[in-house]
Design an enzyme around this catalytic site. Structure first.
Site, PDB file in Angstrom:
ATOM      1  N   ASP A   1       0.831  -1.205   0.000  1.00 30.61           N
ATOM      2  CA  ASP A   1       0.000   0.000   0.000  1.00 30.61           C
ATOM      3  C   ASP A   1       0.863   1.252   0.000  1.00 30.61           C
ATOM      4  O   ASP A   1       2.090   1.174   0.149  1.00 30.61           O
ATOM      5  CB  ASP A   1      -0.961  -0.020   1.208  1.00 30.61           C
ATOM      6  CG  ASP A   1      -0.288  -0.423   2.515  1.00 30.61           C
ATOM      7  OD1 ASP A   1       0.953  -0.398   2.580  1.00 30.61           O
ATOM      8  OD2 ASP A   1      -1.003  -0.754   3.463  1.00 30.61           O
TER       9      ASP A   1
ATOM     10  N   ASP B   1      -7.878  -2.276  14.107  1.00 32.21           N
ATOM     11  CA  ASP B   1      -9.274  -2.540  13.729  1.00 32.21           C
ATOM     12  C   ASP B   1      -9.366  -3.725  12.759  1.00 32.21           C
ATOM     13  O   ASP B   1     -10.350  -3.889  12.061  1.00 32.21           O
ATOM     14  CB  ASP B   1      -9.907  -1.288  13.096  1.00 32.21           C
ATOM     15  CG  ASP B   1      -9.125  -0.807  11.865  1.00 32.21           C
ATOM     16  OD1 ASP B   1      -8.143  -1.491  11.469  1.00 32.21           O
ATOM     17  OD2 ASP B   1      -9.495   0.232  11.303  1.00 32.21           O
TER      18      ASP B   1
ATOM     19  N   HIS C   1      -7.593  -4.236  10.070  1.00 34.45           N
ATOM     20  CA  HIS C   1      -7.336  -4.014   8.645  1.00 34.45           C
ATOM     21  C   HIS C   1      -6.043  -4.705   8.222  1.00 34.45           C
ATOM     22  O   HIS C   1      -5.135  -4.901   9.038  1.00 34.45           O
ATOM     23  CB  HIS C   1      -7.344  -2.517   8.274  1.00 34.45           C
ATOM     24  CG  HIS C   1      -6.171  -1.719   8.718  1.00 34.45           C
ATOM     25  ND1 HIS C   1      -6.253  -0.733   9.677  1.00 34.45           N
ATOM     26  CD2 HIS C   1      -4.881  -1.707   8.315  1.00 34.45           C
ATOM     27  CE1 HIS C   1      -5.078  -0.168   9.834  1.00 34.45           C
ATOM     28  NE2 HIS C   1      -4.222  -0.746   9.028  1.00 34.45           N
TER      29      HIS C   1
ATOM     30  N   GLU D   1      -9.751  -1.059   5.203  1.00 35.23           N
ATOM     31  CA  GLU D   1     -10.409  -0.725   6.458  1.00 35.23           C
ATOM     32  C   GLU D   1     -11.700  -1.544   6.607  1.00 35.23           C
ATOM     33  O   GLU D   1     -12.195  -2.116   5.628  1.00 35.23           O
ATOM     34  CB  GLU D   1     -10.744   0.770   6.460  1.00 35.23           C
ATOM     35  CG  GLU D   1      -9.528   1.682   6.409  1.00 35.23           C
ATOM     36  CD  GLU D   1      -8.815   1.795   7.758  1.00 35.23           C
ATOM     37  OE1 GLU D   1      -8.842   0.833   8.553  1.00 35.23           O
ATOM     38  OE2 GLU D   1      -8.225   2.858   8.002  1.00 35.23           O
TER      39      GLU D   1
HETATM   40  C1  GLP Z   1      -0.646   0.357   8.544  1.00 36.46           C
HETATM   41  C2  GLP Z   1      -0.270  -0.435   7.316  1.00 36.46           C
HETATM   42  C3  GLP Z   1      -0.549  -1.903   7.504  1.00 36.46           C
HETATM   43  C4  GLP Z   1       0.016  -2.352   8.839  1.00 36.46           C
HETATM   44  C5  GLP Z   1      -0.688  -1.634   9.945  1.00 36.46           C
HETATM   45  C6  GLP Z   1      -0.241  -2.063  11.321  1.00 36.46           C
HETATM   46  O1  GLP Z   1      -1.955   0.774   8.555  1.00 36.46           O
HETATM   47  N1  GLP Z   1      -0.935  -0.010   6.140  1.00 36.46           N
HETATM   48  O2  GLP Z   1       0.039  -2.629   6.438  1.00 36.46           O
HETATM   49  O3  GLP Z   1      -0.147  -3.718   8.969  1.00 36.46           O
HETATM   50  O4  GLP Z   1      -0.409  -0.257   9.785  1.00 36.46           O
HETATM   51  O5  GLP Z   1       0.928  -1.381  11.652  1.00 36.46           O
HETATM   52  P1  GLP Z   1       1.856  -1.710  12.862  1.00 36.46           P
HETATM   53  O6  GLP Z   1       2.594  -2.931  12.487  1.00 36.46           O
HETATM   54  O7  GLP Z   1       2.765  -0.508  12.954  1.00 36.46           O
HETATM   55  O8  GLP Z   1       1.004  -1.873  14.063  1.00 36.46           O
END
Ligand code: GLP
Length: 257
Positions: A66, A133, A135, A140
């Site tokens: 992404d 959440d 995702h 989302e």
């Molecule tokens: C972002 C990214 C996701 C990631 C998520 C969790 O929203 N787009 O790909 O998995 O954050 O991030 P973290 O690993 O920092 O908790």
């Protein structure tokens, strides 16, 4: 789903690195890379193996999950810059591709990205983190479970979660480009990583809850090859931890379940 629960984030990272290491050494492959904090230790471990244990990525192409819309590639918080700094620049990938957050025609950019993944032969192993959440990528809650790469609006929760990477919360972009859940599900092996208690509810909903667009990662239950690697706090809301442990030890006591 194969559920692996380990005591510490460090063991999660080593086990995840083992999965990547085995694939990358075995044949030319295509890796899907996630950003976020969770895979950082895995990337550090893979970098260590590259520098000290002859792990080469020269036969490996990578695609990012992404990207923020409106951040130029060289912005320090664009996922393009982040993954370069955290991993890609320290190893020797054959090529790494990401979505262009500055594309003026986002639909065309999204379709082009899907085409490029297909032209590379699809993704062999997709690394995934998990939003609080539930995702994955930036899909989302209420994302279509069949969605393809497209532009999405971030929820207030995700913007707040990700504000720690920016100087001011208002700087977090509102829009993103993300591989869709349908796109992610086409990867041949999914490796979902989650650490820390803040992910415990999202993990439980995704692994043991009903498949629902309310919890996008729950769609992974429909995939034939998913490995979920968790530390104990992230696994703390799961109901069937004893069962997962027995499966890992190769001796499930079926009659108890
Ligand atoms: C972002 C990214 C996701 C990631 C998520 C969790 O929203 N787009 O790909 O998995 O954050 O991030 P973290 O690993 O920092 O908790």
């Amino acid at each position: 789903m194969e559920i692996v629960i380990l005591p510490t984030p460090n063991e999660v990272a080593h086990t995840a690195a083992d999965v990547v290491d085995e694939l990358v050494r075995s044949r030319p492959s295509v890796l899907g890379l996630a950003t976020g904090s969770t895979p950082l230790e895995t990337y550090r471990e893979l970098t260590h193996r590259h520098q000290n244990h002859a792990l080469s990525f020269a036969g490996t192409h990578a695609f990012l999950l992404d990207e923020y819309v409106g951040l130029p590639k060289d912005h320090p918080q664009s996922y393009h810059s982040v993954i370069r700094k955290d991993f890609v620049d320290s190893v020797d990938f054959a090529g790494v591709q990401g979505l262009n957050g500055m594309a003026t025609d986002s639909e065309r950019e999204a379709q082009d990205y899907e085409d490029r993944i297909a032209a590379a032969g699809g993704i062999d192993l997709q690394i995934l983190g998990l939003g609080s959440d539930a995702h994955v990528g930036f899909n989302e809650p209420m994302s279509s479970l069949a969605s393809r790469t497209r532009i999405k609006t971030l929820t207030a929760q995700t913007r707040s979660d990700n504000s720690r990477f920016f100087n001011h919360p208002e700087e977090v972009p509102k829009h993103v480009l993300t591989q869709g859940l349908g796109t992610i599900r086409e990867a041949r092996h999914l490796l979902l990583l989650a650490t820390g208690e803040s992910k415990a509810l999202a993990v439980a909903a995704s692994v043991e809850g009903p498949v629902s667009a309310l919890f996008p990662a729950s769609v992974l239950q429909l995939h034939p090859h998913v490995t979920v690697i968790l530390d104990e706090p992230a696994a703390s809301r799961l109901a069937y931890t004893d069962y997962y442990a027995e499966i890992q030890q190769g001796k499930p006591d079926w009659q108890s379940y």
